[in-house]
Design a protein around this motif. Structure first.
Motif, mmCIF file in Angstrom:
data_model
loop_
_atom_site.group_PDB
_atom_site.id
_atom_site.type_symbol
_atom_site.label_atom_id
_atom_site.label_comp_id
_atom_site.label_asym_id
_atom_site.label_seq_id
_atom_site.Cartn_x
_atom_site.Cartn_y
_atom_site.Cartn_z
ATOM 1 N N GLY A 99 96.762 39.179 -16.025
ATOM 2 C CA GLY A 99 95.823 39.271 -17.153
ATOM 3 C C GLY A 99 94.541 38.489 -16.923
ATOM 4 O O GLY A 99 93.912 38.029 -17.890
ATOM 5 N N ALA A 100 94.135 38.347 -15.678
ATOM 6 C CA ALA A 100 92.911 37.594 -15.366
ATOM 7 C C ALA A 100 91.681 38.318 -15.889
ATOM 8 O O ALA A 100 91.642 39.554 -15.957
ATOM 9 C CB ALA A 100 92.794 37.382 -13.869
ATOM 10 N N THR A 101 90.662 37.564 -16.271
ATOM 11 C CA THR A 101 89.386 38.122 -16.711
ATOM 12 C C THR A 101 88.256 37.385 -15.994
ATOM 13 O O THR A 101 88.435 36.284 -15.490
ATOM 14 C CB THR A 101 89.194 37.980 -18.230
ATOM 15 O OG1 THR A 101 89.263 36.584 -18.586
ATOM 16 C CG2 THR A 101 90.260 38.748 -18.995
ATOM 17 N N SER A 102 87.104 38.026 -15.950
ATOM 18 C CA SER A 102 85.936 37.412 -15.334
ATOM 19 C C SER A 102 84.696 37.915 -16.045
ATOM 20 O O SER A 102 84.611 39.094 -16.403
ATOM 21 C CB SER A 102 85.857 37.770 -13.844
ATOM 22 O OG SER A 102 84.615 37.373 -13.303
ATOM 23 N N ASP A 103 83.725 37.013 -16.281
ATOM 24 C CA ASP A 103 82.470 37.421 -16.895
ATOM 25 C C ASP A 103 81.335 37.440 -15.870
ATOM 26 O O ASP A 103 80.165 37.375 -16.212
ATOM 27 C CB ASP A 103 82.104 36.512 -18.067
ATOM 28 C CG ASP A 103 81.993 35.047 -17.657
ATOM 29 O OD1 ASP A 103 82.140 34.750 -16.454
ATOM 30 O OD2 ASP A 103 81.756 34.206 -18.544
ATOM 31 N N SER A 104 81.696 37.551 -14.594
ATOM 32 C CA SER A 104 80.687 37.602 -13.541
ATOM 33 C C SER A 104 79.795 38.824 -13.746
ATOM 34 O O SER A 104 80.265 39.901 -14.122
ATOM 35 C CB SER A 104 81.353 37.674 -12.165
ATOM 36 O OG SER A 104 80.383 37.838 -11.144
ATOM 37 N N SER A 105 78.507 38.660 -13.485
ATOM 38 C CA SER A 105 77.568 39.766 -13.649
ATOM 39 C C SER A 105 77.641 40.754 -12.495
ATOM 40 O O SER A 105 77.102 41.859 -12.587
ATOM 41 C CB SER A 105 76.130 39.228 -13.759
ATOM 42 O OG SER A 105 75.772 38.501 -12.586
ATOM 43 N N TRP A 106 78.303 40.394 -11.401
ATOM 44 C CA TRP A 106 78.434 41.276 -10.237
ATOM 45 C C TRP A 106 79.863 41.764 -10.148
ATOM 46 O O TRP A 106 80.790 40.979 -9.979
ATOM 47 C CB TRP A 106 78.044 40.531 -8.963
ATOM 48 C CG TRP A 106 78.102 41.375 -7.730
ATOM 49 C CD1 TRP A 106 79.025 41.296 -6.714
ATOM 50 C CD2 TRP A 106 77.208 42.433 -7.352
ATOM 51 N NE1 TRP A 106 78.762 42.223 -5.738
ATOM 52 C CE2 TRP A 106 77.648 42.943 -6.104
ATOM 53 C CE3 TRP A 106 76.083 43.000 -7.952
ATOM 54 C CZ2 TRP A 106 76.997 43.992 -5.446
ATOM 55 C CZ3 TRP A 106 75.434 44.033 -7.288
ATOM 56 C CH2 TRP A 106 75.884 44.519 -6.059
ATOM 57 N N THR A 107 80.084 43.080 -10.285
ATOM 58 C CA THR A 107 81.436 43.615 -10.405
ATOM 59 C C THR A 107 81.757 44.677 -9.360
ATOM 60 O O THR A 107 82.734 45.403 -9.502
ATOM 61 C CB THR A 107 81.637 44.225 -11.804
ATOM 62 O OG1 THR A 107 80.675 45.285 -12.004
ATOM 63 C CG2 THR A 107 81.479 43.179 -12.894
ATOM 64 N N ARG A 108 80.959 44.792 -8.301
ATOM 65 C CA ARG A 108 81.143 45.883 -7.343
ATOM 66 C C ARG A 108 82.542 45.923 -6.719
ATOM 67 O O ARG A 108 83.122 47.010 -6.597
ATOM 68 C CB ARG A 108 80.065 45.804 -6.267
ATOM 69 C CG ARG A 108 80.016 47.002 -5.310
ATOM 70 C CD ARG A 108 79.606 48.281 -6.008
ATOM 71 N NE ARG A 108 78.337 48.153 -6.656
ATOM 72 C CZ ARG A 108 77.149 48.257 -6.057
ATOM 73 N NH1 ARG A 108 77.080 48.474 -4.755
ATOM 74 N NH2 ARG A 108 76.024 48.155 -6.755
ATOM 75 N N PRO A 109 83.132 44.783 -6.278
ATOM 76 C CA PRO A 109 84.487 44.872 -5.723
ATOM 77 C C PRO A 109 85.502 45.446 -6.704
ATOM 78 O O PRO A 109 86.343 46.278 -6.320
ATOM 79 C CB PRO A 109 84.812 43.410 -5.371
ATOM 80 C CG PRO A 109 83.475 42.791 -5.104
ATOM 81 C CD PRO A 109 82.564 43.419 -6.123
ATOM 82 N N LEU A 110 85.429 45.048 -7.966
ATOM 83 C CA LEU A 110 86.346 45.584 -8.964
ATOM 84 C C LEU A 110 86.090 47.075 -9.191
ATOM 85 O O LEU A 110 87.035 47.865 -9.343
ATOM 86 C CB LEU A 110 86.196 44.811 -10.278
ATOM 87 C CG LEU A 110 87.170 45.184 -11.400
ATOM 88 C CD1 LEU A 110 88.620 44.975 -10.965
ATOM 89 C CD2 LEU A 110 86.871 44.360 -12.651
ATOM 90 N N GLU A 111 84.829 47.472 -9.204
ATOM 91 C CA GLU A 111 84.492 48.888 -9.350
ATOM 92 C C GLU A 111 85.071 49.693 -8.192
ATOM 93 O O GLU A 111 85.550 50.827 -8.385
ATOM 94 C CB GLU A 111 82.972 49.067 -9.386
ATOM 95 C CG GLU A 111 82.296 48.499 -10.624
ATOM 96 C CD GLU A 111 80.783 48.444 -10.465
ATOM 97 O OE1 GLU A 111 80.247 49.122 -9.570
ATOM 98 O OE2 GLU A 111 80.129 47.706 -11.221
ATOM 99 N N ALA A 112 85.038 49.125 -6.996
ATOM 100 C CA ALA A 112 85.574 49.818 -5.826
ATOM 101 C C ALA A 112 87.068 50.054 -5.983
ATOM 102 O O ALA A 112 87.567 51.159 -5.719
ATOM 103 C CB ALA A 112 85.300 49.002 -4.562
#
Length: 484
Positions: free
Chosen positions: A209-222
């Motif tokens: 259930g981890a979350t992140s508010d990083s503005s760069w999300t390309r790895p997750l999008e991949a």
């Protein structure tokens, strides 16, 4: 007989750059351009005899991959992911027995892992595809397979992952909030700083259930893209892939992709650029742009001007990573963060926003590139067609500016601060207004070429391969210097 292997630059390649002893904060640290100019013109880098060989992704992940701070972010997009998944599907279905991913150039740092100079995008995609397979295995109830994938992702040290998660829960009152720069040391790949939060979000088991508010999300999008396409692809039936097909995909990734393993020899104490990682990084980019570019754009992501400018800006601090990281986090990261937020609001690419900022900075500074600007004399070496194959016009102008900054006594840290203050306090704060009387950068009538304009833009399509080149280009950067 030679006792080492080497990578050679093209015969026509001009002198490029090398790495210094680290300048402490506040010192000049401006020898990056000098190192590039003084680098060995015949050899980019070397490897000891017997160490260059074919290897698998499984071997690389078992050694742990580390992406240095001067590397660009993970920037592959849907066309690249689609091509990679197609190649791996061919392996999984038996239509191909092996597939070459080319050369991985790295430094063997012993217990600290392999420091990747060239090969980041492809290896990161492989790891994210393994994470996608793990998620699907969990959803389909193949728990033993999912655990074995986690073992590959985290070096069979899942207890270390549990410890990290527990520590985060204690910090976050029961929740796992991933911060920019977070990583787990036993992970098979640790990306460059800004990729870490999104990458870790992608490779951790969803049940955490981890979350992140990083503005760069390309790895997750991949990972999300790869998960969806696996469910929709030819290996799936009604959205279910099944245990055997998942195993085939995993085997294809780990054992059927072939790399040419090229570990750099950096122990000879040579001062000719062949052991200088940042210099090797840029020179390999130029070599690849000239002669080694893949035939399809879906197989690579062209490096942007910003990638080279960041490398140049941090070049004075490279020998001590903690100093380079501090400079990056304090002065450069806030600009990248603001650019990401601005890009999201304007539906633009973050790199484009950064390039616009840097162009505005140079125009504001008056682009003092040298006496040729006043008298219409010989352009600086950075404006040759070959030099501009990496970083293009903006990087050429920035190198001109850095040369003048160095001559005027400005330190590398002072320039970082200057760009930071312009970006954060003026450009993104909405107080910057371009002086219409000032000239803009022009690729067609370049600065230092006797032209009057300075404005980024314009392109020429190659009649042979249709690649869009800068308007000033005399040769195509995509098809081995075919005249255009």
């Amino acid at each position: 007989m030679m006792n080492s292997s080497s990578m050679l630059p093209p015969a026509s390649m001009p002198p490029l750059v090398q790495v210094p002893q680290t300048a402490a904060p506040g010192t000049k640290g401006w020898d990056y351009l000098a190192r590039m100019k003084n680098a060995n013109q015949n050899v980019i880098c070397t490897s000891k005899a017997g160490q260059v060989r074919k290897c698998s992704v499984e071997f690389l992940l078992s050694r742990s991959l580390r992406i240095p701070i001067f590397q660009r972010r993970y920037c592959w997009t849907a066309p690249n992911w689609r091509q990679a998944l197609q190649d791996i599907t061919f392996l999984a279905t038996g239509r191909k027995s092996s597939h070459s991913f080319g050369r991985i150039t790295c430094v063997d740092a012993g217990g600290a892992g392999l420091v990747v100079i060239d090969g980041q995008q492809r290896n990161t995609t492989c790891v994210l595809l393994l994470a996608a397979c793990r998620d699907i295995a969990l959803e389909e109830g193949h728990f033993a397979l999912a655990k074995s994938i986690d073992g590959k992702l985290f070096g069979n040290k899942l207890d270390k992952v549990d410890e990290w998660v527990q520590s985060k829960k204690e910090e976050g009152g029961g929740s796992v909030q991933i911060q920019d720069g977070d990583y787990i040391d036993c992970c098979c790949l640790i990306p460059t700083y800004c990729d870490r939060a999104s990458f870790l979000h992608a490779v951790l088991t969803p049940s955490i259930g981890a979350t992140s508010d990083s503005s760069w999300t390309r790895p997750l999008e991949a990972k999300q893209y790869l998960t969806q396409k696996l469910r929709e692809g030819e290996l799936a039936s009604a959205g279910v892939i099944g245990l055997e097909n998942l195993k085939r995909v995993i085997t294809a990734v780990l054992r059927k992709i072939e790399w040419l393993y090229f570990p750099l020899d950096v122990g000879g104490k040579h001062d000719d650029g062949t052991e200088d990682l940042e210099i090797i990084f840029e020179r390999l980019a130029l070599r690849d742009a000239m002669f080694c570019r893949p035939p399809s754009k879906s197989q690579y992501a062209e490096m942007a001007s910003v990638d080279f400018i960041r490398n140049l800006m941090l070049g004075g601090f490279v020998k001590k990573e903690e100093i380079a990281l501090e400079m990056y986090k304090t002065w450069w990261l806030p600009i990248e963060t603001q650019a990401g937020k601005s890009a999201a609001q304007e539906n633009k690419d973050g790199g484009e926003v950064l390039e616009n900022l840097l162009e505005a900075f140079l125009v504001e500074e008056g682009l003092p590139v040298g006496e040729e600007e006043k008298g219409g004399g010989t352009p600086s070496i950075y404006h040759s067609d070959i030099s501009k194959m990496v970083g293009r016009d903006l990087y050429a102008y920035f190198r001109d500016y850095v040369t003048h900054a160095k001559e005027s006594g400005m330190s590398s840290e002072e320039l970082l601060i200057k760009v930071h203050d312009f970006g954060v306090n003026r450009y993104f704060a909405g107080t910057y207004r371009a002086d219409k009387k000032r000239k803009k950068i022009s690729v067609a009538k370049g600065y230092g070429r006797g032209g009057s304009g300075l404005e980024l833009g314009g392109s020429r399509k190659c009649p042979r391969c249709q690649f869009s080149n800068d308007a000033s280009a005399q040769v195509c950067t995509a098809c081995n210097l075919q005249p255009i």
